[in-house]
Scaffold this motif. Structure first.
Motif, PDB file in Angstrom:
ATOM      1  N   ARG A 103       0.833  -1.209   0.000  1.00 54.26           N
ATOM      2  CA  ARG A 103       0.000   0.000   0.000  1.00 54.26           C
ATOM      3  C   ARG A 103       0.865   1.255   0.000  1.00 54.26           C
ATOM      4  NH1 ARG A 103      -4.382  -0.455   4.655  1.00 54.26           N
ATOM      5  NH2 ARG A 103      -2.698  -1.539   5.731  1.00 54.26           N
ATOM      6  N   LEU A 104       1.946   1.222   0.757  1.00 51.54           N
ATOM      7  CA  LEU A 104       2.829   2.388   0.784  1.00 51.54           C
ATOM      8  C   LEU A 104       3.527   2.589  -0.554  1.00 51.54           C
ATOM      9  CD1 LEU A 104       4.451   2.101   4.335  1.00 51.54           C
ATOM     10  CD2 LEU A 104       2.695   3.709   3.576  1.00 51.54           C
ATOM     11  N   ARG A 105       3.920   1.475  -1.195  1.00 50.25           N
ATOM     12  CA  ARG A 105       4.537   1.598  -2.509  1.00 50.25           C
ATOM     13  C   ARG A 105       3.553   2.181  -3.514  1.00 50.25           C
ATOM     14  NH1 ARG A 105       8.463   3.189  -4.613  1.00 50.25           N
ATOM     15  NH2 ARG A 105       9.910   1.743  -3.580  1.00 50.25           N
ATOM     16  N   ALA A 106       2.295   1.735  -3.448  1.00 53.31           N
ATOM     17  CA  ALA A 106       1.276   2.273  -4.349  1.00 53.31           C
ATOM     18  C   ALA A 106       1.096   3.769  -4.104  1.00 53.31           C
ATOM     19  CB  ALA A 106      -0.052   1.537  -4.144  1.00 53.31           C
ATOM     20  N   PHE A 107       1.061   4.159  -2.828  1.00 53.46           N
ATOM     21  CA  PHE A 107       0.910   5.575  -2.501  1.00 53.46           C
ATOM     22  C   PHE A 107       2.067   6.398  -3.046  1.00 53.46           C
ATOM     23  CE2 PHE A 107       2.519   8.861   0.400  1.00 53.46           C
ATOM     24  CZ  PHE A 107       1.546   9.836   0.200  1.00 53.46           C
ATOM     25  N   PHE A 127      -3.036   7.658 -11.271  1.00 52.78           N
ATOM     26  CA  PHE A 127      -3.289   6.262 -10.928  1.00 52.78           C
ATOM     27  C   PHE A 127      -2.887   5.349 -12.092  1.00 52.78           C
ATOM     28  CE2 PHE A 127      -5.345   8.131  -7.469  1.00 52.78           C
ATOM     29  CZ  PHE A 127      -5.801   7.174  -6.570  1.00 52.78           C
ATOM     30  N   THR A 128      -3.184   5.799 -13.313  1.00 56.50           N
ATOM     31  CA  THR A 128      -2.918   4.972 -14.497  1.00 56.50           C
ATOM     32  C   THR A 128      -1.425   4.737 -14.666  1.00 56.50           C
ATOM     33  OG1 THR A 128      -4.902   5.819 -15.597  1.00 56.50           O
ATOM     34  CG2 THR A 128      -3.227   4.781 -16.986  1.00 56.50           C
ATOM     35  N   THR A 129      -0.629   5.802 -14.588  1.00 53.19           N
ATOM     36  CA  THR A 129       0.815   5.664 -14.752  1.00 53.19           C
ATOM     37  C   THR A 129       1.424   4.857 -13.622  1.00 53.19           C
ATOM     38  OG1 THR A 129       0.881   7.811 -15.873  1.00 53.19           O
ATOM     39  CG2 THR A 129       2.975   6.923 -15.074  1.00 53.19           C
ATOM     40  N   ALA A 130       0.945   5.080 -12.394  1.00 50.95           N
ATOM     41  CA  ALA A 130       1.455   4.315 -11.256  1.00 50.95           C
ATOM     42  C   ALA A 130       1.169   2.833 -11.417  1.00 50.95           C
ATOM     43  CB  ALA A 130       0.831   4.844  -9.960  1.00 50.95           C
ATOM     44  N   ALA A 131      -0.028   2.512 -11.867  1.00 47.45           N
ATOM     45  CA  ALA A 131      -0.385   1.105 -12.074  1.00 47.45           C
ATOM     46  C   ALA A 131       0.511   0.466 -13.123  1.00 47.45           C
ATOM     47  CB  ALA A 131      -1.849   0.992 -12.483  1.00 47.45           C
ATOM     48  N   ARG A 132       0.765   1.192 -14.224  1.00 43.41           N
ATOM     49  CA  ARG A 132       1.613   0.656 -15.281  1.00 43.41           C
ATOM     50  C   ARG A 132       3.036   0.446 -14.786  1.00 43.41           C
ATOM     51  NH1 ARG A 132       0.323   4.013 -18.893  1.00 43.41           N
ATOM     52  NH2 ARG A 132       1.998   5.530 -18.598  1.00 43.41           N
ATOM     53  N   ASN A 133       3.576   1.378 -14.025  1.00 44.32           N
ATOM     54  CA  ASN A 133       4.940   1.261 -13.535  1.00 44.32           C
ATOM     55  C   ASN A 133       5.110   0.103 -12.558  1.00 44.32           C
ATOM     56  OD1 ASN A 133       5.534   3.484 -15.065  1.00 44.32           O
ATOM     57  ND2 ASN A 133       5.758   4.906 -13.357  1.00 44.32           N
ATOM     58  N   THR A 146      -3.086  -3.433 -12.138  1.00 43.39           N
ATOM     59  CA  THR A 146      -4.231  -2.811 -12.790  1.00 43.39           C
ATOM     60  C   THR A 146      -4.596  -1.535 -12.052  1.00 43.39           C
ATOM     61  OG1 THR A 146      -5.851  -4.015 -11.448  1.00 43.39           O
ATOM     62  CG2 THR A 146      -5.093  -5.070 -13.495  1.00 43.39           C
ATOM     63  N   GLN A 147      -5.280  -0.628 -12.730  1.00 44.12           N
ATOM     64  CA  GLN A 147      -5.686   0.609 -12.074  1.00 44.12           C
ATOM     65  C   GLN A 147      -6.657   0.344 -10.921  1.00 44.12           C
ATOM     66  OE1 GLN A 147      -6.664   3.831 -14.691  1.00 44.12           O
ATOM     67  NE2 GLN A 147      -7.812   4.940 -13.147  1.00 44.12           N
ATOM     68  N   PRO A 148      -7.631  -0.585 -11.051  1.00 49.03           N
ATOM     69  CA  PRO A 148      -8.501  -0.879  -9.897  1.00 49.03           C
ATOM     70  C   PRO A 148      -7.709  -1.365  -8.682  1.00 49.03           C
ATOM     71  CG  PRO A 148      -9.501  -1.713 -11.906  1.00 49.03           C
ATOM     72  CD  PRO A 148      -8.133  -1.258 -12.279  1.00 49.03           C
ATOM     73  N   SER A 202      -6.204   1.686  -7.085  1.00 52.26           N
ATOM     74  CA  SER A 202      -7.267   2.454  -6.428  1.00 52.26           C
ATOM     75  C   SER A 202      -7.686   1.802  -5.114  1.00 52.26           C
ATOM     76  CB  SER A 202      -8.477   2.568  -7.367  1.00 52.26           C
ATOM     77  OG  SER A 202      -8.128   3.256  -8.561  1.00 52.26           O
ATOM     78  N   GLN A 203      -7.762   0.470  -5.110  1.00 54.27           N
ATOM     79  CA  GLN A 203      -8.158  -0.246  -3.895  1.00 54.27           C
ATOM     80  C   GLN A 203      -7.112  -0.076  -2.795  1.00 54.27           C
ATOM     81  OE1 GLN A 203      -8.848  -4.401  -4.526  1.00 54.27           O
ATOM     82  NE2 GLN A 203      -9.594  -4.776  -2.461  1.00 54.27           N
ATOM     83  N   GLN A 204      -5.820  -0.124  -3.182  1.00 50.28           N
ATOM     84  CA  GLN A 204      -4.774   0.047  -2.176  1.00 50.28           C
ATOM     85  C   GLN A 204      -4.784   1.461  -1.589  1.00 50.28           C
ATOM     86  OE1 GLN A 204      -1.249  -1.154  -4.291  1.00 50.28           O
ATOM     87  NE2 GLN A 204      -1.485  -3.301  -3.711  1.00 50.28           N
ATOM     88  N   ILE A 205      -5.004   2.458  -2.441  1.00 44.22           N
ATOM     89  CA  ILE A 205      -5.068   3.833  -1.940  1.00 44.22           C
ATOM     90  C   ILE A 205      -6.291   4.022  -1.056  1.00 44.22           C
ATOM     91  CG2 ILE A 205      -5.311   6.256  -2.605  1.00 44.22           C
ATOM     92  CD1 ILE A 205      -2.539   5.042  -3.124  1.00 44.22           C
ATOM     93  N   ALA A 206      -7.436   3.449  -1.466  1.00 43.04           N
ATOM     94  CA  ALA A 206      -8.650   3.560  -0.661  1.00 43.04           C
ATOM     95  C   ALA A 206      -8.457   2.907   0.701  1.00 43.04           C
ATOM     96  CB  ALA A 206      -9.819   2.921  -1.405  1.00 43.04           C
ATOM     97  N   SER A 207      -7.782   1.766   0.726  1.00 43.78           N
ATOM     98  CA  SER A 207      -7.520   1.081   1.982  1.00 43.78           C
ATOM     99  C   SER A 207      -6.615   1.910   2.883  1.00 43.78           C
ATOM    100  CB  SER A 207      -6.884  -0.286   1.696  1.00 43.78           C
ATOM    101  OG  SER A 207      -6.569  -0.955   2.899  1.00 43.78           O
ATOM    102  N   LEU A 208      -5.621   2.556   2.259  1.00 47.46           N
ATOM    103  CA  LEU A 208      -4.715   3.414   3.032  1.00 47.46           C
ATOM    104  C   LEU A 208      -5.455   4.629   3.576  1.00 47.46           C
ATOM    105  CD1 LEU A 208      -1.760   3.622   3.870  1.00 47.46           C
ATOM    106  CD2 LEU A 208      -1.298   4.855   1.749  1.00 47.46           C
ATOM    107  N   GLU A 209      -6.331   5.210   2.755  1.00 50.32           N
ATOM    108  CA  GLU A 209      -7.127   6.353   3.218  1.00 50.32           C
ATOM    109  C   GLU A 209      -8.039   5.960   4.372  1.00 50.32           C
ATOM    110  OE1 GLU A 209      -7.530   9.078  -0.833  1.00 50.32           O
ATOM    111  OE2 GLU A 209      -8.899   7.383  -0.539  1.00 50.32           O
ATOM    112  N   GLU A 210      -8.584   4.748   4.293  1.00 53.98           N
ATOM    113  CA  GLU A 210      -9.447   4.281   5.385  1.00 53.98           C
ATOM    114  C   GLU A 210      -8.654   4.108   6.668  1.00 53.98           C
ATOM    115  OE1 GLU A 210     -12.439   0.500   6.371  1.00 53.98           O
ATOM    116  OE2 GLU A 210     -11.534   0.726   4.389  1.00 53.98           O
TER     117      GLU A 210
END
Length: 292
Positions: free
Chosen positions: A5-9, A18-24, A28-30, A33-41
């Motif tokens: 989750r921290l790496r995704a952030f 989100f798109t570029t981060a997912a590609r790197n 997938t972009q979803p 998004s799920q990892q960022i949402a979990s971190l925000e929660e």
């Protein structure tokens, strides 16, 4: 908080997308998004505001990024080193590459690796198959005659190999006689069967262009499954092709093949590259020295 989750952030924060981060990260972009949402929660506050061209970090995201700094990269490097140490003398390494290079260059260098207790698995593949296996974790290392093009992979130059256009000595003697009589190289080669490996033939195209010839004027008469499968036909006088020097050196020395004289003053070369995915793998340093 998990490192994933921290790496995704961190990647979204750096890329503002989100798109570029997912590609790197090869996700997938979803999933991002799920990892960022979990971190925000977990934090209890939003980290990014969505806009048409990407995302904008909130103040909370700026503070979190400042707190993390380069500690995440350091933590992942430490984990990679720990995993490599744990695999020492007890693991296995999966290598994928072109069949002729693995057989003629890589395999003879593996003796000391096998003696150390490391198990080696060799896989053959085309350019796209090599990259796919690395991206999906099916191989630890790849050796390719092409530089890395996928941003999810890393690569470094491994070695250069001289490429030589070759044919049976009788055919080359005819060529020399034809050139002496005024026949140009392109016309002579167009009258001989061209033997190729694979549906694309960059070795041949590159040699032709290097010598000022048009590749489109010389379509292949045969496409083989392996570069090595062409040598027998060449020795028997059935056409010409372009080979890396390691595949024809002994046959040239034995007089079974002869180099076709090109028009360029220098030799053409093929670069080989070591490829890997940027996640930990069992000691990827050893093949670099062994295969140079």
């Amino acid at each position: 908080m998990s490192l994933n989750r921290l790496r995704a952030f961190v990647e979204v924060y750096r890329q503002r997308s989100f798109t570029t981060a997912a590609r790197n990260l090869g996700l997938t972009q979803p999933a991002i998004s799920q990892q960022i949402a979990s971190l925000e929660e977990t934090i209890g506050r939003p980290l990014f505001e969505r806009h048409g061209r990407g995302v904008v970090p909130t103040g909370t995201a700026d503070e979190l990024a400042s707190d993390i700094g380069d500690r995440l990269d350091q933590a992942e490097a430490a984990l990679a080193q720990a995993r490599a140490r744990s695999a020492h003398l007890a693991g296995s390494i999966q290598i994928v590459g072109h069949p002729d290079f693995l057989s003629e260059v890589v395999a003879p260098q593996l003796g000391t690796i096998l003696e150390s207790g490391i198990r080696v698995r060799l896989h053959v593949g085309t350019r796209s198959e090599i990259e796919r296996m690395l991206i999906h974790g099916e191989a630890d290392l790849g050796v390719s005659g092409f530089p890395v093009t996928d941003r999810r992979l890393r690569g470094e130059h491994l070695r250069d190999e001289t490429t030589r256009a070759v044919a049976a000595p009788a055919l080359v003697a005819r060529l020399r006689a034809g050139l002496a009589a005024g026949t140009d190289l392109a016309t002579f080669l167009a009258g001989l069967p061209l033997l190729s490996y694979g549906l694309d033939y960059p070795l041949i195209d590159t040699w032709l262009r290097h010598n000022g010839l048009n590749p489109e004027l010389t379509p292949p008469a045969m496409v083989g499954l392996d570069v090595r499968s062409l040598r027998g036909l060449l020795i028997d006088g059935h056409g010409w092709t372009v080979l890396p020097e390691y595949l024809c050196r002994d046959h040239l020395a034995a007089g079974e093949l002869e180099e076709i004289p090109g028009t360029a003053p220098d030799q053409n070369h093929l670069s080989y590259h070591l490829l890997w995915a940027p996640q930990p793998c069992a000691s990827r340093a050893w093949p670099t020295c062994a295969m140079r």
